[in-house]
Design a protein around this motif. Structure first.
Motif, mmCIF file in Angstrom:
data_model
loop_
_atom_site.group_PDB
_atom_site.id
_atom_site.type_symbol
_atom_site.label_atom_id
_atom_site.label_comp_id
_atom_site.label_asym_id
_atom_site.label_seq_id
_atom_site.Cartn_x
_atom_site.Cartn_y
_atom_site.Cartn_z
ATOM 1 N N ARG A 235 -53.123 55.504 -23.061
ATOM 2 C CA ARG A 235 -52.048 54.516 -22.980
ATOM 3 C C ARG A 235 -51.807 53.846 -24.328
ATOM 4 N NH1 ARG A 235 -53.758 51.270 -17.550
ATOM 5 N NH2 ARG A 235 -55.610 50.989 -18.862
ATOM 6 N N ASP A 236 -52.837 53.716 -25.135
ATOM 7 C CA ASP A 236 -52.667 53.135 -26.465
ATOM 8 C C ASP A 236 -51.739 53.981 -27.322
ATOM 9 O OD1 ASP A 236 -54.373 51.068 -25.809
ATOM 10 O OD2 ASP A 236 -56.122 51.958 -26.789
ATOM 11 N N ASP A 237 -51.770 55.305 -27.128
ATOM 12 C CA ASP A 237 -50.875 56.187 -27.883
ATOM 13 C C ASP A 237 -49.427 55.995 -27.441
ATOM 14 O OD1 ASP A 237 -52.902 57.579 -29.432
ATOM 15 O OD2 ASP A 237 -53.524 58.471 -27.525
ATOM 16 N N VAL A 238 -49.215 55.808 -26.144
ATOM 17 C CA VAL A 238 -47.861 55.503 -25.668
ATOM 18 C C VAL A 238 -47.394 54.183 -26.282
ATOM 19 C CG1 VAL A 238 -46.388 55.133 -23.656
ATOM 20 C CG2 VAL A 238 -48.324 56.719 -23.503
ATOM 21 N N ARG A 239 -48.286 53.233 -26.348
ATOM 22 C CA ARG A 239 -47.928 51.919 -26.906
ATOM 23 C C ARG A 239 -47.548 52.024 -28.380
ATOM 24 N NH1 ARG A 239 -50.993 47.432 -28.830
ATOM 25 N NH2 ARG A 239 -52.952 48.465 -28.278
ATOM 26 N N ARG A 240 -48.186 52.916 -29.124
ATOM 27 C CA ARG A 240 -47.808 53.090 -30.531
ATOM 28 C C ARG A 240 -46.362 53.564 -30.653
ATOM 29 N NH1 ARG A 240 -53.390 53.816 -31.472
ATOM 30 N NH2 ARG A 240 -53.491 55.886 -30.528
ATOM 31 N N HIS A 241 -45.968 54.506 -29.803
ATOM 32 C CA HIS A 241 -44.571 54.956 -29.813
ATOM 33 C C HIS A 241 -43.643 53.844 -29.348
ATOM 34 C CE1 HIS A 241 -44.917 59.340 -30.689
ATOM 35 N NE2 HIS A 241 -46.167 59.137 -30.285
ATOM 36 N N LEU A 242 -44.072 53.086 -28.364
ATOM 37 C CA LEU A 242 -43.280 51.968 -27.873
ATOM 38 C C LEU A 242 -43.025 50.952 -28.984
ATOM 39 C CD1 LEU A 242 -42.053 50.096 -25.669
ATOM 40 C CD2 LEU A 242 -44.394 49.380 -25.134
ATOM 41 N N GLU A 243 -44.041 50.599 -29.696
ATOM 42 C CA GLU A 243 -43.874 49.586 -30.743
ATOM 43 C C GLU A 243 -42.990 50.092 -31.866
ATOM 44 O OE1 GLU A 243 -47.708 48.095 -31.892
ATOM 45 O OE2 GLU A 243 -47.836 46.832 -30.086
ATOM 46 N N HIS A 244 -43.103 51.385 -32.195
ATOM 47 C CA HIS A 244 -42.226 51.915 -33.242
ATOM 48 C C HIS A 244 -40.777 51.961 -32.760
ATOM 49 C CE1 HIS A 244 -41.131 54.094 -36.867
ATOM 50 N NE2 HIS A 244 -40.331 54.808 -36.089
ATOM 51 N N ALA A 245 -40.550 52.452 -31.543
ATOM 52 C CA ALA A 245 -39.189 52.520 -31.017
ATOM 53 C C ALA A 245 -38.570 51.130 -30.941
ATOM 54 C CB ALA A 245 -39.182 53.189 -29.648
ATOM 55 N N GLU A 246 -39.351 50.149 -30.508
ATOM 56 C CA GLU A 246 -38.841 48.782 -30.410
ATOM 57 C C GLU A 246 -38.510 48.219 -31.789
ATOM 58 O OE1 GLU A 246 -38.757 44.505 -30.381
ATOM 59 O OE2 GLU A 246 -40.343 45.719 -31.321
ATOM 60 N N SER A 247 -39.315 48.552 -32.793
ATOM 61 C CA SER A 247 -39.071 48.021 -34.136
ATOM 62 C C SER A 247 -37.820 48.622 -34.763
ATOM 63 C CB SER A 247 -40.281 48.289 -35.040
ATOM 64 O OG SER A 247 -40.410 49.671 -35.346
ATOM 65 N N VAL A 248 -37.487 49.848 -34.384
ATOM 66 C CA VAL A 248 -36.326 50.536 -34.970
ATOM 67 C C VAL A 248 -35.067 50.311 -34.135
ATOM 68 C CG1 VAL A 248 -35.346 52.799 -35.567
ATOM 69 C CG2 VAL A 248 -37.758 52.299 -36.060
ATOM 70 N N ALA A 249 -35.168 50.501 -32.820
ATOM 71 C CA ALA A 249 -33.989 50.447 -31.943
ATOM 72 C C ALA A 249 -33.773 49.076 -31.312
ATOM 73 C CB ALA A 249 -34.112 51.503 -30.841
ATOM 74 N N GLY A 250 -34.839 48.271 -31.204
ATOM 75 C CA GLY A 250 -34.732 46.974 -30.547
ATOM 76 C C GLY A 250 -35.191 47.058 -29.103
ATOM 77 N N GLU A 251 -35.646 45.948 -28.566
ATOM 78 C CA GLU A 251 -36.256 45.964 -27.232
ATOM 79 C C GLU A 251 -35.277 46.258 -26.112
ATOM 80 O OE1 GLU A 251 -38.130 42.199 -26.441
ATOM 81 O OE2 GLU A 251 -36.299 41.363 -25.573
ATOM 82 N N ASP A 252 -33.982 46.135 -26.385
ATOM 83 C CA ASP A 252 -32.975 46.408 -25.353
ATOM 84 C C ASP A 252 -32.673 47.896 -25.197
ATOM 85 O OD1 ASP A 252 -32.709 43.719 -24.830
ATOM 86 O OD2 ASP A 252 -30.973 43.462 -26.158
ATOM 87 N N HIS A 253 -33.323 48.741 -25.997
ATOM 88 C CA HIS A 253 -32.968 50.164 -26.002
ATOM 89 C C HIS A 253 -34.176 51.074 -25.805
ATOM 90 C CE1 HIS A 253 -29.032 48.786 -27.194
ATOM 91 N NE2 HIS A 253 -29.637 48.021 -28.090
ATOM 92 N N VAL A 254 -35.227 50.526 -25.217
ATOM 93 C CA VAL A 254 -36.459 51.272 -24.955
ATOM 94 C C VAL A 254 -36.757 51.226 -23.462
ATOM 95 C CG1 VAL A 254 -38.921 51.460 -25.481
ATOM 96 C CG2 VAL A 254 -37.328 50.670 -27.254
ATOM 97 N N ALA A 255 -37.171 52.375 -22.914
ATOM 98 C CA ALA A 255 -37.533 52.464 -21.497
ATOM 99 C C ALA A 255 -38.545 53.596 -21.357
ATOM 100 C CB ALA A 255 -36.280 52.696 -20.654
#
Length: 316
Positions: A235-255
């Motif tokens: 799950r920590d690996d999923v979180r790494r992708h989550l944090e990168h996607a959120e930093s680039v696209a913004g929290e409104d565009h991650v699911a």
């Protein structure tokens, strides 16, 4: 917290083995596990494997649609998610919802009429390719890296006319940018991760992430170990992708788009849909509830409300 999951391959598994059932407890995203994970809306893919010969692909897709209507909707009581005004009802009531998606235009066999038939049967999301080239475009596994064909451009125009969601997962990079140019709605990548975190052709570049965000769309981060790390994943690996996607696209565009039942290797702690309950608790250790609610359901619901077709007057 409720969950909206952007991709599973249950229908392919049921088509592959007619003895299996959506409710028999063997599927990663079967009825009981979706309920245990509080998945209120699930996207069910129509994936026709490349070994199915031309002339048999639409037949295979229709057989999967038949299982969707018969087992998911009629027997398990899922409501078909078809119209824009259905979306606010996802968060309430006692029945989950199911949205039908096409994973690759192979099943259309080069005919737009086949898309319209599937639309009338409930199709609401379309991915142009799987990994290989087809009549519409090159997939991310095609070495030449081509874009959309003439049929592919016509297909995107018909997707626009029908107000369907366009899924850019699996497309070649050139195909991604050409599809984005011709599509008039919010782009979605139903199940993909971040290439900056793990360099895999199925993952998205930062420029692609930004383009999806600028369109108002969403990236469904996926639980495929090969796309997360290339090996074992947690799950920590999923979180790494989550944090990168959120930093680039913004929290409104991650699911999230799990790819459950499309995978044999799984993320530790995210082995099946029932794990979404613990996944929500895990995310709440690191992020505010308002963000977690968006990632688990809210961002998908916003895009669906913006893009699904309006209910025709004849369907009132």
């Amino acid at each position: 917290m409720i969950v909206v999951d952007g991709h599973c391959d249950v229908l392919w598994r049921l088509w592959e083995d007619p003895e299996r059932s959506f409710s028999d407890g063997t599927l990663q995203a079967g009825a009981e596990r979706l309920a245990a994970g509080n998945v209120r809306a699930q996207v069910f893919a129509l994936f026709v494997p490349p070994q199915v010969p031309r002339g048999q692909r639409l037949k295979a897709a229709l057989a999967m649609v038949d299982r969707w209507h018969g087992e998911v909707v009629e027997n398990a009581g899922f409501r078909p998610l078809l119209w824009r005004d259905d979306v606010p009802r996802v968060t309430g009531g006692d029945r989950p919802w199911a949205l039908l998606a096409l994973e690759g235009a192979e099943a259309l066999e080069g005919e737009l009429v086949h898309l319209r038939v599937l639309y009338h049967l409930g199709l609401r999301m379309v991915g142009l390719t799987w990994n290989e080239a087809n009549e519409a475009a090159d997939g991310c596994g095609e070495a030449r890296g081509g874009g959309l064909t003439r049929f592919g451009r016509s297909l995107v125009e018909e997707i626009n006319r029908l107000s369907l969601l366009l899924d850019v997962a699996h497309l070649s990079e050139r195909g991604f940018w050409e599809a984005a140019e011709h599509y008039d709605g919010p782009l979605v990548a139903s199940h993909a991760n971040c290439r900056a975190v793990h360099d895999h052709p199925r993952n998205l570049t930062d420029d692609q992430l930004r383009a999806i965000a600028e369109s108002g769309g969403v990236v469904g981060l996926t639980f495929v170990p090969a796309f997360l790390t290339g090996g074992e994943a947690t799950r920590d690996d999923v979180r790494r992708h989550l944090e990168h996607a959120e930093s680039v696209a913004g929290e409104d565009h991650v699911a999230f788009g799990s790819d459950f039942d499309g995978i044999d290797r799984v993320v530790a702690g995210l082995e099946h849909a029932a794990c979404y309950a613990e996944w929500a608790d895990y995310l709440l250790r690191y992020y505010p509830a308002s963000s977690v609610e968006k990632w688990l359901a809210g961002n998908w619901l916003r895009v669906l409300a913006a893009r699904l077709p309006a209910r025709p007057m004849t369907n009132l």
